[in-house]
Design a protein around this motif. Structure first.
Motif, PDB file in Angstrom:
ATOM      1  N   PRO A 235     126.831  53.388 -76.315  1.00 19.17           N
ATOM      2  CA  PRO A 235     128.227  53.323 -76.138  1.00 19.17           C
ATOM      3  C   PRO A 235     128.384  51.831 -75.408  1.00 19.17           C
ATOM      4  CG  PRO A 235     127.056  55.114 -74.828  1.00 19.17           C
ATOM      5  CD  PRO A 235     126.091  54.105 -75.161  1.00 19.17           C
ATOM      6  N   VAL A 236     129.711  51.172 -75.765  1.00 23.12           N
ATOM      7  CA  VAL A 236     130.009  49.910 -75.327  1.00 23.12           C
ATOM      8  C   VAL A 236     131.490  49.969 -74.719  1.00 23.12           C
ATOM      9  CG1 VAL A 236     130.718  47.515 -75.852  1.00 23.12           C
ATOM     10  CG2 VAL A 236     128.784  48.510 -77.096  1.00 23.12           C
ATOM     11  N   GLY A 237     131.545  49.595 -73.373  1.00 23.86           N
ATOM     12  CA  GLY A 237     132.990  49.571 -72.767  1.00 23.86           C
ATOM     13  C   GLY A 237     133.156  47.865 -72.586  1.00 23.86           C
ATOM     14  N   ALA A 238     132.808  47.491 -71.457  1.00 23.42           N
ATOM     15  CA  ALA A 238     133.051  46.208 -71.252  1.00 23.42           C
ATOM     16  C   ALA A 238     132.024  45.163 -71.962  1.00 23.42           C
ATOM     17  CB  ALA A 238     133.113  45.651 -69.729  1.00 23.42           C
ATOM     18  N   GLY A 239     130.742  45.932 -72.003  1.00 18.56           N
ATOM     19  CA  GLY A 239     129.595  45.392 -72.610  1.00 18.56           C
ATOM     20  C   GLY A 239     128.228  45.157 -72.212  1.00 18.56           C
ATOM     21  N   SER A 240     127.884  45.553 -70.715  1.00 12.46           N
ATOM     22  CA  SER A 240     126.911  45.224 -70.220  1.00 12.46           C
ATOM     23  C   SER A 240     125.603  46.052 -70.581  1.00 12.46           C
ATOM     24  CB  SER A 240     127.123  45.299 -68.536  1.00 12.46           C
ATOM     25  OG  SER A 240     127.364  46.848 -68.170  1.00 12.46           O
ATOM     26  N   ILE A 241     125.736  47.420 -70.848  1.00 13.03           N
ATOM     27  CA  ILE A 241     124.787  48.183 -71.636  1.00 13.03           C
ATOM     28  C   ILE A 241     124.499  47.725 -72.794  1.00 13.03           C
ATOM     29  CG2 ILE A 241     126.007  50.248 -71.884  1.00 13.03           C
ATOM     30  CD1 ILE A 241     122.364  50.174 -71.014  1.00 13.03           C
ATOM     31  N   GLY A 242     125.415  47.688 -73.720  1.00 13.86           N
ATOM     32  CA  GLY A 242     125.270  47.029 -74.949  1.00 13.86           C
ATOM     33  C   GLY A 242     124.573  45.868 -75.009  1.00 13.86           C
ATOM     34  N   GLU A 243     125.016  44.919 -74.184  1.00 18.94           N
ATOM     35  CA  GLU A 243     124.197  43.674 -74.067  1.00 18.94           C
ATOM     36  C   GLU A 243     122.660  43.753 -73.901  1.00 18.94           C
ATOM     37  OE1 GLU A 243     123.847  39.582 -71.355  1.00 18.94           O
ATOM     38  OE2 GLU A 243     125.557  40.778 -71.113  1.00 18.94           O
ATOM     39  N   ALA A 244     122.405  44.601 -72.773  1.00 19.85           N
ATOM     40  CA  ALA A 244     121.085  44.904 -72.524  1.00 19.85           C
ATOM     41  C   ALA A 244     120.350  45.499 -73.655  1.00 19.85           C
ATOM     42  CB  ALA A 244     121.018  45.906 -71.218  1.00 19.85           C
ATOM     43  N   VAL A 245     120.765  46.535 -74.323  1.00 18.41           N
ATOM     44  CA  VAL A 245     120.173  47.251 -75.255  1.00 18.41           C
ATOM     45  C   VAL A 245     120.111  46.302 -76.570  1.00 18.41           C
ATOM     46  CG1 VAL A 245     120.287  48.997 -77.318  1.00 18.41           C
ATOM     47  CG2 VAL A 245     120.992  49.437 -74.706  1.00 18.41           C
ATOM     48  N   THR A 246     120.851  45.337 -76.933  1.00 18.55           N
ATOM     49  CA  THR A 246     121.005  44.692 -77.877  1.00 18.55           C
ATOM     50  C   THR A 246     120.053  43.356 -77.818  1.00 18.55           C
ATOM     51  OG1 THR A 246     123.198  44.992 -78.528  1.00 18.55           O
ATOM     52  CG2 THR A 246     122.231  43.128 -79.504  1.00 18.55           C
ATOM     53  N   ALA A 247     120.060  42.702 -76.771  1.00 18.91           N
ATOM     54  CA  ALA A 247     119.008  42.014 -76.266  1.00 18.91           C
ATOM     55  C   ALA A 247     117.747  42.428 -76.204  1.00 18.91           C
ATOM     56  CB  ALA A 247     119.429  41.254 -74.972  1.00 18.91           C
ATOM     57  N   HIS A 248     117.274  43.589 -75.814  1.00 19.51           N
ATOM     58  CA  HIS A 248     116.095  44.026 -75.977  1.00 19.51           C
ATOM     59  C   HIS A 248     115.539  44.211 -77.391  1.00 19.51           C
ATOM     60  CE1 HIS A 248     112.967  46.748 -74.516  1.00 19.51           C
ATOM     61  NE2 HIS A 248     113.075  47.762 -75.378  1.00 19.51           N
ATOM     62  N   PHE A 249     116.245  44.833 -78.048  1.00 16.66           N
ATOM     63  CA  PHE A 249     115.757  45.313 -79.514  1.00 16.66           C
ATOM     64  C   PHE A 249     115.881  44.092 -80.270  1.00 16.66           C
ATOM     65  CE2 PHE A 249     116.782  49.509 -77.989  1.00 16.66           C
ATOM     66  CZ  PHE A 249     115.485  50.282 -78.529  1.00 16.66           C
ATOM     67  N   LYS A 250     116.435  43.081 -80.122  1.00 14.30           N
ATOM     68  CA  LYS A 250     116.679  41.800 -80.847  1.00 14.30           C
ATOM     69  C   LYS A 250     115.692  40.691 -80.334  1.00 14.30           C
ATOM     70  CE  LYS A 250     119.391  43.605 -83.861  1.00 14.30           C
ATOM     71  NZ  LYS A 250     119.756  43.420 -85.024  1.00 14.30           N
ATOM     72  N   SER A 251     115.091  40.797 -79.016  1.00 15.97           N
ATOM     73  CA  SER A 251     114.324  39.653 -78.623  1.00 15.97           C
ATOM     74  C   SER A 251     113.044  39.634 -79.262  1.00 15.97           C
ATOM     75  CB  SER A 251     113.674  40.273 -77.340  1.00 15.97           C
ATOM     76  OG  SER A 251     112.918  41.355 -77.303  1.00 15.97           O
ATOM     77  N   ALA A 252     112.680  38.149 -79.187  1.00 14.75           N
ATOM     78  CA  ALA A 252     111.508  37.972 -79.995  1.00 14.75           C
ATOM     79  C   ALA A 252     110.120  38.670 -79.875  1.00 14.75           C
ATOM     80  CB  ALA A 252     111.152  36.338 -79.632  1.00 14.75           C
ATOM     81  N   SER A 253     110.190  38.900 -78.313  1.00 17.48           N
ATOM     82  CA  SER A 253     108.783  40.128 -78.108  1.00 17.48           C
ATOM     83  C   SER A 253     108.895  41.101 -78.862  1.00 17.48           C
ATOM     84  CB  SER A 253     108.804  40.068 -76.575  1.00 17.48           C
ATOM     85  OG  SER A 253     109.844  40.664 -76.175  1.00 17.48           O
ATOM     86  N   TRP A 254     110.213  41.899 -78.777  1.00 19.13           N
ATOM     87  CA  TRP A 254     109.999  43.037 -79.620  1.00 19.13           C
ATOM     88  C   TRP A 254     109.956  42.970 -80.963  1.00 19.13           C
ATOM     89  CZ3 TRP A 254     111.735  47.292 -82.429  1.00 19.13           C
ATOM     90  CH2 TRP A 254     111.784  48.487 -81.955  1.00 19.13           C
ATOM     91  N   ARG A 255     110.511  42.075 -81.406  1.00 13.73           N
ATOM     92  CA  ARG A 255     110.251  41.761 -83.165  1.00 13.73           C
ATOM     93  C   ARG A 255     108.891  41.733 -83.241  1.00 13.73           C
ATOM     94  NH1 ARG A 255     114.606  41.089 -86.321  1.00 13.73           N
ATOM     95  NH2 ARG A 255     116.594  40.675 -85.560  1.00 13.73           N
ATOM     96  N   LYS A 256     108.261  40.855 -82.617  1.00 11.03           N
ATOM     97  CA  LYS A 256     106.734  40.572 -82.980  1.00 11.03           C
ATOM     98  C   LYS A 256     105.803  41.885 -82.608  1.00 11.03           C
ATOM     99  CE  LYS A 256     102.940  37.531 -81.259  1.00 11.03           C
ATOM    100  NZ  LYS A 256     102.476  36.594 -80.236  1.00 11.03           N
ATOM    101  N   GLU A 257     106.066  42.591 -81.736  1.00  6.64           N
ATOM    102  CA  GLU A 257     105.275  43.823 -81.502  1.00  6.64           C
ATOM    103  C   GLU A 257     105.742  44.916 -82.516  1.00  6.64           C
ATOM    104  OE1 GLU A 257     103.507  46.886 -77.936  1.00  6.64           O
ATOM    105  OE2 GLU A 257     105.225  45.040 -77.567  1.00  6.64           O
TER     106      GLU A 257
END
Length: 384
Positions: A235-257
């Protein structure tokens, strides 16, 4: 393409730089901090195999944030870390690494006459109040829009905070709370939304959500026999949880693993600021209307969240109040007690499968995680 969904194909290859505010190296520090709080718990990840079979997906898994530290929403993860960091930093204590004991931070804050100012549509204000007022004993004022129902206000008051009503919507409350905080050098403004000139404390909220994401990563692997998530819906309201989830799954470390995952956002049709912003390529404000998904009733995106959402969200979906309500009932039938904001992720999944299944790579090998951000609460049942 349906007007209720916007695809963002360039997000598939985008990589988030973990050297920014939500560096993965803090995950262990934040988890250790959360474990010091009263009623620490790990929330459950439900498997919904019948739903997966119906939609032709490999797995549908739901991260159930209906009971986090005894509160019915995920917000306390971000609020607890944000209050600790903001108050401790104001006092000049060692809080970045979590080494300053929480009791000491609270005691020194009370001695110094510190007070906390925040604003809310519900869950965030209660979470800030739980941490600041109830746990740390710091006087707390919570500014709320006039239309907030009395039951929600009383829940915030039960945490020891003072409620201040403002005539207007959520976006109208922000400058009022800012002026209150600026009126005293002992007042600390705690918000999960960044605006011009105020972006440090909102990022503490984003960092705090790393505990939920670390839990769900491990739980997904356990439930699927070692297969990671391929899609995450948030869910996205102002965006903080959306930012957290997006940054997590799009991070270089997550992509590498794990090879990467697609992120899908969901908003109410009455407050679709992300969808409208993605359409035009810049952050735009929208006029909001009343919705049962009140935690997402925000007309403007957080300034720090927008760049991450713009570049990393693969699809933005909006759902109606009736769709969210139907999803609440559907989850209830599966013994999952969700509120409309949390259940909206299921409504978004159904929309994605109906309108953009092939575009989003949703198939019988997909592992879809729904971030159900709030538990059951009362609301007026919509008719359309």
């Amino acid at each position: 393409m349906s007007p209720f969904i916007h695809l963002n194909p360039s997000a598939q290859e985008w990589v988030y730089d973990p050297a920014g505010a939500q560096g993965g190296s803090q995950e262990g520090t934040i988890l250790a901090f959360h474990k010091t709080l009263p009623d620490y718990n790990e929330t459950r990840l439900h498997s919904l195999p019948d739903l997966a079979a119906e939609l032709g997906l490999g797995s549908v898994l739901l991260k159930d944030e209906s009971n986090r530290f005894g509160l019915p929403a995920f917000k306390i993860l971000g609020a607890s870390w944000a209050v600790y960091r903001a108050v401790g930093s104001y006092l000049g204590l060692s809080v970045a690494d979590g080494s300053a004991p929480l009791a000491d931070v609270g005691a020194k804050a009370r001695e110094a006459g510190v007070r906390v100012v925040t604003l809310t549509e519900g869950n965030c204000g209660r979470a800030v109040s739980r941490m600041a007022a109830k746990i740390m004993g710091i006087p707390t004022k919570v500014y709320v829009p006039k239309y907030m129902d009395e039951q929600t206000r009383n829940k915030i008051r039960s945490e020891g905070a003072e409620i201040i009503e403002v005539d207007g919507a959520y976006d109208d409350v922000i400058p009022v709370a800012q002026r209150e905080a600026e009126s005293s050098d002992k007042a600390i403004l705690i918000l999960d939304v960044s605006v011009d000139g105020f972006d440090v404390i909102p990022e503490y909220f984003v960092q705090g959500y790393s505990t939920m994401l670390a839990e769900s990563d491990r739980q997904v692997l356990e439930l699927t026999g070692g297969k990671p998530a391929t899609h995450a819906i948030v869910p996205v309201g102002a965006g903080s949880i959306g930012e957290a989830v997006t940054a997590h799954f799009k991070s270089a470390s997550w992509r590498k693993e794990f090879g990467g995952a697609k992120v899908i956002s969901v908003e109410p049709t009455t407050a679709a600021c992300l969808l409208e912003s993605l359409k035009v390529g810049r952050s735009v404000a929208v006029q909001t209307e009343d919705t049962i998904m009140c935690g997402m009733n925000c007309g403007t995106l957080s300034t720090t969240a927008w760049p991450v959402l713009r570049d990393g969200v693969d699809a933005s979906i909006v759902v109606s109040d009736l769709e969210a309500h139907n999803a609440v009932q559907e989850l209830k039938a599966r013994s999952v007690l969700a509120g409309p904001c949390g259940a909206a992720t299921l409504a978004a999944l159904r929309r994605a499968c109906a309108d953009a299944k092939q575009d989003l790579g949703l198939n019988d090998t997909s592992i879809v995680v729904l971030y159900c951000t709030e538990g059951h609460r009362e609301y007026s049942v919509p008719t359309k």
